[in-house]
Motif scaffolding. Structure first.
Motif, short mmCIF file in Angstrom:
data_model
loop_
_atom_site.label_atom_id
_atom_site.label_comp_id
_atom_site.label_asym_id
_atom_site.label_seq_id
_atom_site.Cartn_x
_atom_site.Cartn_y
_atom_site.Cartn_z
N LEU A 72 0.82 -1.12 -0.04
CA LEU A 72 0.20 0.08 -0.09
C LEU A 72 0.83 1.29 -0.25
O LEU A 72 0.52 2.30 -0.72
CB LEU A 72 -1.02 -0.08 1.09
CG LEU A 72 -2.01 1.24 1.23
CD1 LEU A 72 -2.48 1.21 -0.19
CD2 LEU A 72 -2.77 1.18 2.28
N HIS A 97 1.71 2.03 -3.33
CA HIS A 97 0.62 2.67 -4.15
C HIS A 97 0.53 4.24 -3.68
O HIS A 97 0.30 4.99 -4.63
CB HIS A 97 -0.59 2.08 -3.84
CG HIS A 97 -1.84 2.67 -4.08
ND1 HIS A 97 -2.31 2.54 -5.70
CD2 HIS A 97 -2.95 3.45 -3.79
CE1 HIS A 97 -3.33 3.31 -5.94
NE2 HIS A 97 -4.05 4.13 -4.67
N GLY A 114 -8.13 -0.88 0.02
CA GLY A 114 -7.85 -1.17 -1.51
C GLY A 114 -7.50 0.06 -1.72
O GLY A 114 -7.44 1.02 -1.48
#
Ligand SMILES: O=C(CO)[C@H](O)[C@H](O)COP(=O)(O)O
Length: 141
Positions: free
Chosen positions: A13, A16, A111
Motif C-alpha cells: 500500500l 501505491h 484497497g
C-alpha cells in the motif's frame, strides 16, 4: 514534504501511495521499510513521526498490516497526532477538527481506490482552528 513509513505488511500500500503522490506531484521521503522481509513497524513508524515532529517533513503517512501498531508508535512521538482512518470522512474530520499531522492506514484493509479517497481527504482538508485549536492544545500531556 511527506514522510512515509511502513513495515512489510504495509509495503504494497505504501508503494501505491508513492504512485499517488508522484501523480499529484507531491514530494515525499520514505523512511522504510524497503523490502518485503519481515521487520518491526515501530522502527519505521517512529522514524517517519520524528521527521514530522522535527519539521523536516510537513505531514506523514504510515502503513502496517492493520495500521494500528504503527499509529500507536507515531502517537508516542511528542507533537504527533496520527489518525488511523479506514474511510474518507474520518480523514476529512481529523484534519478539520484534530489538525492530524499523520495518517495511518491498514495495508490489509484498504484497497487502492479507498486509499486514494482517504488521501484526497487527508491532503486537501484544512484545520478549522477556533474551538478545535483549544482542544488540540489540551492533547499534549
Ligand atoms: O499490523 C501490524 C501491527 O499493528 C503489523 O503489520 C503486524 O503485526 C505484522 O505481523 P506479521 O509479522 O505476522 O506479518
Amino acid at each position: 514534504m511527506i514522510a512515509l513509513g511502513s513495515d512489510h505488511g504495509g509495503l504494497a500500500l505504501k508503494r501505491h501511495i508513492m504512485d499517488y503522490l508522484d501523480q499529484h506531484q507531491l514530494a515525499y521521503k520514505d523512511y522504510g521499510c524497503y523490502t518485503s522481509d519481515s521487520c518491526d513497524y515501530p522502527d519505521f513508524g517512529r522514524a517517519a513521526a520524528e521527521a514530522v515532529a522535527s519539521g523536516e517533513c510537513d505531514r506523514g503517512i504510515v502503513v502496517c498490516t492493520t495500521g494500528i501498531g504503527i499509529s500507536i508508535t507515531a502517537n508516542k512521538v511528542k507533537g504527533i497526532r496520527c489518525a488511523l482512518c479506514s474511510e474518507p470522512l474520518s480523514a476529512e474530520m481529523t484534519r478539520r477538527h484534530n489538525d492530524a499531522n499523520m495518517l495511518a492506514l491498514g495495508g490489509a484493509l484498504i484497497g487502492p481506490n479507498m486509499a486514494d479517497s482517504i488521501l484526497n481527504a487527508f491532503l486537501n482538508t484544512e484545520f478549522e482552528g477556533g474551538r478545535h485549536q483549544r482542544r488540540v492544545d489540551k492533547i499534549e500531556p
